[in-house]
Design an enzyme around this catalytic site. Structure first.
Site, PDB file in Angstrom:
ATOM      1  N   GLU A 113      53.274  42.621  38.529  1.00  0.00           N
ATOM      2  CA  GLU A 113      53.730  43.851  38.951  1.00  0.00           C
ATOM      3  C   GLU A 113      52.827  44.536  40.196  1.00  0.00           C
ATOM      4  OE1 GLU A 113      54.291  46.601  35.649  1.00  0.00           O
ATOM      5  OE2 GLU A 113      55.270  44.873  34.462  1.00  0.00           O
ATOM      6  N   ALA A 116      49.829  45.603  38.695  1.00  0.00           N
ATOM      7  CA  ALA A 116      49.367  44.739  37.649  1.00  0.00           C
ATOM      8  C   ALA A 116      49.153  43.374  38.051  1.00  0.00           C
ATOM      9  CB  ALA A 116      50.104  44.786  36.374  1.00  0.00           C
ATOM     10  N   SER A 118      45.693  41.099  38.896  1.00  0.00           N
ATOM     11  CA  SER A 118      44.385  40.514  38.219  1.00  0.00           C
ATOM     12  C   SER A 118      44.525  41.177  36.937  1.00  0.00           C
ATOM     13  CB  SER A 118      43.019  40.699  39.072  1.00  0.00           C
ATOM     14  OG  SER A 118      43.127  39.849  40.114  1.00  0.00           O
ATOM     15  N   GLU A 226      47.546  26.390  32.732  1.00  0.00           N
ATOM     16  CA  GLU A 226      47.928  26.846  33.948  1.00  0.00           C
ATOM     17  C   GLU A 226      46.681  26.593  34.873  1.00  0.00           C
ATOM     18  OE1 GLU A 226      48.971  31.322  36.140  1.00  0.00           O
ATOM     19  OE2 GLU A 226      48.171  31.126  33.964  1.00  0.00           O
ATOM     20  N   GLY A 350      45.268  33.621  38.892  1.00  0.00           N
ATOM     21  CA  GLY A 350      43.765  34.271  38.607  1.00  0.00           C
ATOM     22  C   GLY A 350      42.958  33.770  39.828  1.00  0.00           C
ATOM     23  N   THR A 351      42.453  34.591  40.615  1.00  0.00           N
ATOM     24  CA  THR A 351      41.873  34.689  41.910  1.00  0.00           C
ATOM     25  C   THR A 351      40.408  33.872  41.915  1.00  0.00           C
ATOM     26  OG1 THR A 351      40.445  36.644  41.623  1.00  0.00           O
ATOM     27  CG2 THR A 351      42.766  37.030  42.775  1.00  0.00           C
ATOM     28  N   SER A 352      39.666  33.518  42.816  1.00  0.00           N
ATOM     29  CA  SER A 352      38.486  33.094  42.465  1.00  0.00           C
ATOM     30  C   SER A 352      37.476  34.024  42.089  1.00  0.00           C
ATOM     31  CB  SER A 352      37.944  32.225  44.022  1.00  0.00           C
ATOM     32  OG  SER A 352      38.716  31.349  44.502  1.00  0.00           O
ATOM     33  N   GLU A 353      37.792  35.294  42.427  1.00  0.00           N
ATOM     34  CA  GLU A 353      36.557  36.296  41.891  1.00  0.00           C
ATOM     35  C   GLU A 353      36.785  36.366  40.353  1.00  0.00           C
ATOM     36  OE1 GLU A 353      37.349  36.586  46.105  1.00  0.00           O
ATOM     37  OE2 GLU A 353      38.715  36.732  44.583  1.00  0.00           O
TER      38      GLU A 353
END
Length: 365
Positions: A113, A116, A118, A226, A350-353
């Site tokens: 969203e 909303a 990460s 995923e 999901g980001t690399s961070e």
């Protein structure tokens, strides 16, 4: 040859024959041909028309189709959503959704969203009980493939009084339902993702997938899948970028000899080849571990695979563009398209961070 080697060879032969770079991110015609071969149901149970094959074969399929740039953009989200239906759906939902997936139906999954991303636990799209059903109101964003999906697996908040990771529920939303508006978002890769607007969208009671208020726990069970899907796709993308760059520097001549013979370029390709092999070994090793332990969460290993494959694909495509010089910027050679595909992979799913944070936490940090 082994069964898996035969499988990879068959995918390659199919793609050489059928794939046309002008087909766009998703071709219904080609997708239908893959359905006829039974490849869209690789990971689904045989009782629903699938092949019942494991994670290793699924990763091989994703890697090879990405390498050949097959226009099957809807497959990744379809398999992620289908796994949730398989694990948590009612028998009626399984009988409706899973055979359709095997036959070429596309699914989308909607979590993110505007506030909303990460922090998925911060979602606020509401599902309220009304009579025997539910009424959905709110906005979702970055929903891949919703513009041509047959069903959308929606995650909405059903009990706002509970903790941020509690009170979420999964719903099966048919495409075209009243009260749902889908608006494409213009991106570097075209219109691949969408904003979804729910306005008094009415769903029946049997639209719930799994248990009410248990959506977060259900989501967590699908993270291995995923992340491995994204890792496999980017492994194939990195392979394509490497092979295209290698072919170019072998043929391109400057100062009377192939540019690949210059030490500066030769050493760069040597480093990329080493990184590619490391990435390939990691992704396939994690796939094997997941296949051997299907009921075990492997957050460290799955996050490592996703992190390594996506970061390397982005770096390989970017340097591939440099290695091709001006031709890397031209659409004729395709490297710019690989870069557009790879650059976002370190953000979605999901980001690399976030992946690094997950890995660090598994070491007690």
């Amino acid at each position: 040859m082994t069964d898996q080697e035969d499988f990879v060879q068959a995918i390659g032969e199919f793609c050489r024959r059928e794939v046309d770079r002008k087909q766009g991110p998703h071709s219904d015609e080609l997708y239908g041909k893959l359905a006829e071969l039974g490849w869209l149901g690789l990971s689904l149970p045989e009782e629903y028309g699938g092949s019942g094959r494991g994670m290793s074969d699924l990763v091989l399929f994703l890697e090879e189709t990405a390498f050949w740039r097959a226009p099957i953009g809807g497959f990744a989200t379809t398999i992620i959503a289908a796994a949730a239906y398989e694990k948590f759906g009612s028998e009626q939902q399984k009988r409706e959704i899973l055979p359709a997936v095997v036959g070429g139906s596309v699914l989308a999954i909607s979590m993110s969203e505007p506030e909303a991303g990460s922090d998925v636990g911060a979602l606020s799209c509401r599902a309220e009980r009304r009579g025997d059903g539910w009424v959905i109101n709110g906005q979702k964003t970055w929903c891949s493939n919703a513009h041509y999906a047959d069903h959308i697996l929606l995650v909405a908040r059903t009990s706002p009084g509970q903790g941020k990771h509690e009170g979420m529920t999964m719903f099966s939303v048919p495409a075209g339902i009243d009260g749902l508006a889908v608006h494409g978002i213009d991106t570097m890769g075209g219109k691949e993702v969408n904003d979804l607007y729910f306005t008094d969208c009415v769903l029946p009671a049997d639209a719930v997938v799994g248990r009410v208020d248990h959506g977060w726990r259900q989501l967590m069970t699908g993270l291995n899948l995923e992340r491995m899907i994204l890792a496999a796709v980017m492994l194939g993308t990195a392979r394509r970028a490497f092979e295209d760059a290698l072919d170019y520097v072998r043929e391109r001549r400057q100062f009377g000899k192939p540019v690949g013979s210059f030490q500066a370029l030769r050493h760069r390709l040597a480093d990329h080849a080493t990184e590619l092999e490391c990435t390939r070994l990691l992704v396939h090793d994690v796939a094997r571990k997941i296949e051997e332990n299907p009921d075990t969460s492997l957050p460290r290993e799955a996050s490592m695979a996703k992190l390594k494959a996506t970061e390397f694909a982005k770096a390989m495509a970017l340097d591939g563009m440099q290695l091709l010089g001006g031709y890397g910027y031209a659409t004729e050679y395709g490297m710019e398209a690989l870069l557009r595909s790879a650059v976002v992979s370190t953000v979605y799913g999901g980001t690399s961070e976030i992946q690094r944070d997950i890995i660090g936490k598994t070491y007690g940090l």
